[in-house]
Enzyme design. Structure first.
Site, mmCIF file in Angstrom:
data_model
loop_
_atom_site.group_PDB
_atom_site.id
_atom_site.type_symbol
_atom_site.label_atom_id
_atom_site.label_comp_id
_atom_site.label_asym_id
_atom_site.label_seq_id
_atom_site.Cartn_x
_atom_site.Cartn_y
_atom_site.Cartn_z
ATOM 1 N N TYR A 129 10.947 -26.105 35.845
ATOM 2 C CA TYR A 129 9.772 -27.498 35.403
ATOM 3 C C TYR A 129 10.374 -27.905 34.203
ATOM 4 C CZ TYR A 129 5.698 -29.966 33.498
ATOM 5 O OH TYR A 129 4.751 -30.939 32.816
ATOM 6 N N ASP A 162 17.958 -27.456 29.878
ATOM 7 C CA ASP A 162 16.582 -27.472 29.239
ATOM 8 C C ASP A 162 15.937 -26.225 28.522
ATOM 9 O OD1 ASP A 162 13.191 -28.383 30.782
ATOM 10 O OD2 ASP A 162 13.868 -27.530 28.710
ATOM 11 N N LYS A 221 8.571 -27.186 21.933
ATOM 12 C CA LYS A 221 7.796 -25.994 21.644
ATOM 13 C C LYS A 221 8.403 -25.232 20.159
ATOM 14 C CE LYS A 221 7.190 -24.835 26.479
ATOM 15 N NZ LYS A 221 5.594 -24.771 26.817
HETATM 16 P P1 KE4 Z 1 6.110 -30.691 27.205
HETATM 17 O O1 KE4 Z 1 6.063 -31.966 27.455
HETATM 18 O O2 KE4 Z 1 4.890 -29.946 27.720
HETATM 19 O O3 KE4 Z 1 6.210 -30.363 25.726
HETATM 20 O O4 KE4 Z 1 7.312 -29.836 27.902
HETATM 21 C C1 KE4 Z 1 7.555 -29.803 29.179
HETATM 22 C C2 KE4 Z 1 8.648 -28.690 29.394
HETATM 23 C C3 KE4 Z 1 9.752 -29.052 29.762
HETATM 24 N N1 KE4 Z 1 10.742 -28.048 30.106
HETATM 25 C C4 KE4 Z 1 10.438 -26.604 30.110
HETATM 26 C C5 KE4 Z 1 11.420 -25.668 30.554
HETATM 27 C C6 KE4 Z 1 8.999 -26.425 29.873
HETATM 28 O O5 KE4 Z 1 8.620 -25.004 29.892
HETATM 29 C C7 KE4 Z 1 8.128 -27.522 29.537
HETATM 30 C C8 KE4 Z 1 6.576 -27.162 29.482
HETATM 31 N N2 KE4 Z 1 6.150 -25.799 29.770
HETATM 32 C C9 KE4 Z 1 4.729 -25.775 30.002
HETATM 33 C C10 KE4 Z 1 4.459 -24.292 30.489
HETATM 34 N N3 KE4 Z 1 5.361 -23.436 31.089
HETATM 35 C C11 KE4 Z 1 4.115 -26.309 29.009
HETATM 36 C C12 KE4 Z 1 2.353 -26.078 29.301
HETATM 37 C C13 KE4 Z 1 1.505 -27.051 29.932
HETATM 38 O O6 KE4 Z 1 1.977 -28.035 30.539
HETATM 39 O O7 KE4 Z 1 0.438 -27.163 29.468
#
Ligand code: KE4
Length: 435
Positions: A150, A245, A273
């Site tokens: 993701y 990523d 994060k």
């Molecule tokens: P954000 O746009 O949520 O800051 O990051 C997206 C993203 C990009 N790449 C990786 C590997 C990620 O894990 C994420 C976001 N992770 C999720 C949970 N694994 C965030 C939780 C949520 O969507 O509320």
């Protein structure tokens, strides 16, 4: 008389109903709605160290850590003080500040592959920008991503695998035009041959290979030996850009992320994060010849009103300053190993089959025999048993990610006592599951 589960969380239940009146699904990010488990979401009042407290006053040991950012735990005094001080100087200026340069320097010194870095507000924006840069740098359109990884919610990445290997993807979300999905090829994780076949088929139309170097969005799946090296080689042989990523793995498994952990360099790195210490920060970095394509220097447009926000920079700098003490990663590794051993011992004692995948202080317990090396393997895990495990652990005061496809995050605030209580709770709940 002990409160029942419901009585213990009545205020959260009521809060959720009210939230659903005003907010789609009652949440501002889908996974928080607890759709993956048979429990209503908790509304959180506050966090402190390794603990969070819901609005009913219940205390939990927190292994979500806001989905990874809180590697120092909640309300770390240095982070809180830095944000407070920044707030007293102003919330946002829409103009450069010294803190942005300071954070950029820290990121560049941590990642050998990064010569320049741009701050943004989320991991989604970081990956979106990385793809745009890769396409501009190569003049090509296709992107390879891995099934089960993701990368945020930009259109081109809300896709699922096409009919066959190396085929164009199809949208996995409403509102994404087929045309946007077609330039993305979704392949199995840990399958170098599939990537080679895609390059053979699409030749010089592939701009980039995008991968979570440690996959943490299908539960935790670690790269098989040689996999990342093969992606590096295939990108070099075919003139494509390798995009890591590292939104989760960056500063998590090592200060220099998976690139330091495995000794493989990406061309473009996406961060998020932890880099924000709990405030909204994303970053995209790489070689200057790629990054200088970004406006205002180059033709690739990217912008953001609150990019490099002073409070977020303050939280970020304070967080990375603590992590710069390398002892942190030895402590995080030990904590992750303790939890993994606890799960595996509980499995041996109760006969509940599990596979625990771990990389430093991130781990997942799958309720199935292993190995778990890609998304297809993950499908074998017993979701019903995970749901019971989640509820059982919550009742023992342990707050886990409310989905079998997420990971546990351990922080520097998790004490020996916390880990002991957690492994004891795992054994107790496994015994209940073994019935
Ligand atoms: P954000 O746009 O949520 O800051 O990051 C997206 C993203 C990009 N790449 C990786 C590997 C990620 O894990 C994420 C976001 N992770 C999720 C949970 N694994 C965030 C939780 C949520 O969507 O509320």
């Amino acid at each position: 008389m002990a409160l029942t589960e419901n009585q213990e969380r009545m205020k959260s239940k009521e809060a959720f109903l009210q939230a659903c009146t005003y907010i789609p699904g009652g949440v501002n990010s889908p996974v928080r709605a607890f759709g993956g488990v048979d429990v209503d979401p908790l509304f959180i009042e506050r966090g402190e160290g390794s603990k969070i407290y819901d609005i009913d006053g219940n205390e939990y040991i927190d292994f979500v850590c806001s989905w990874g950012p809180l590697i120092l735990g909640h309300t770390h005094p240095k982070v809180v003080a830095a944000v407070k001080a920044a707030a007293e100087r102003g919330m946002s200026f829409g103009a450069p500040t010294l803190a942005e340069t300071q954070l950029a320097e820290k990121v560049i010194s941590a990642f050998d592959s990064i010569e320049k870095v741009r701050m943004i507000n989320s991991g989604t924006e970081a990956v979106m920008t990385a793809i745009r840069l890769a396409r501009a740098y190569t003049g090509r359109d296709y992107i390879i991503k891995m099934v089960g990884c993701y990368h945020g919610h930009s259109d081109a990445l809300l896709v699922s695998a096409g009919s066959g290997l190396a085929e164009q993807s199809i949208p996995s979300s409403a509102g994404v035009p087929t045309a946007f999905a077609e330039k993305t090829i979704a392949l199995p994780y840990n399958d170098s041959a599939a990537v080679e076949a895609a390059f053979d088929k699409h030749k010089d139309r592939i701009a980039a290979v995008l991968v979570e170097p440690i996959a943490a969005n299908m539960g935790l799946v670690v790269p098989k030996s040689g996999y990342l090296k093969s992606l590096r080689q295939l990108c070099d042989n075919n003139g494509a850009v390798l995009v890591f990523d590292e939104v989760i793995s960056g500063f998590r498994v090592a200060l220099g992320g998976a690139q330091e952990f495995f000794g493989i360099q990406a061309d473009i790195t996406c961060l998020g994060k932890i880099i924000g210490g709990g405030l909204p920060v994303g970053a995209v970095g790489g070689r200057a010849e790629i990054m200088d394509l970004l406006a205002p220097l180059g033709p690739v447009y990217q912008a953001g009103t609150l990019s490099g926000n002073p409070l977020a920079m303050a939280a970020a700098i304070a967080t990375l300053d603590v992590l710069a003490e390398r002892i942190c990663y030895r402590r995080l590794e030990q904590a992750g190993r303790t939890l993994q051993e606890g799960f595996e011992e509980a499995s041996r004692k109760t006969g509940i089959p599990v596979t625990v995948n771990r990389a430093g202080s991130i781990l997942s317990c799958f309720f199935t025999e292993g190995p778990i090396e890609n998304f297809q393997d993950v499908q074998h895990s017993n979701i019903g048993r995970f749901k019971k495990f989640f509820s059982g652990m919550l009742n023992q005061g342990i707050y886990l990610a409310p989905s079998a496809f997420e990971t546990m995050f351990v922080s520097l605030a998790h004490s020996e006592k916390d880990l002991e209580k957690t492994t004891e709770s795992v054994y107790n709940v496994f015994r209940e599951l073994a019935g």
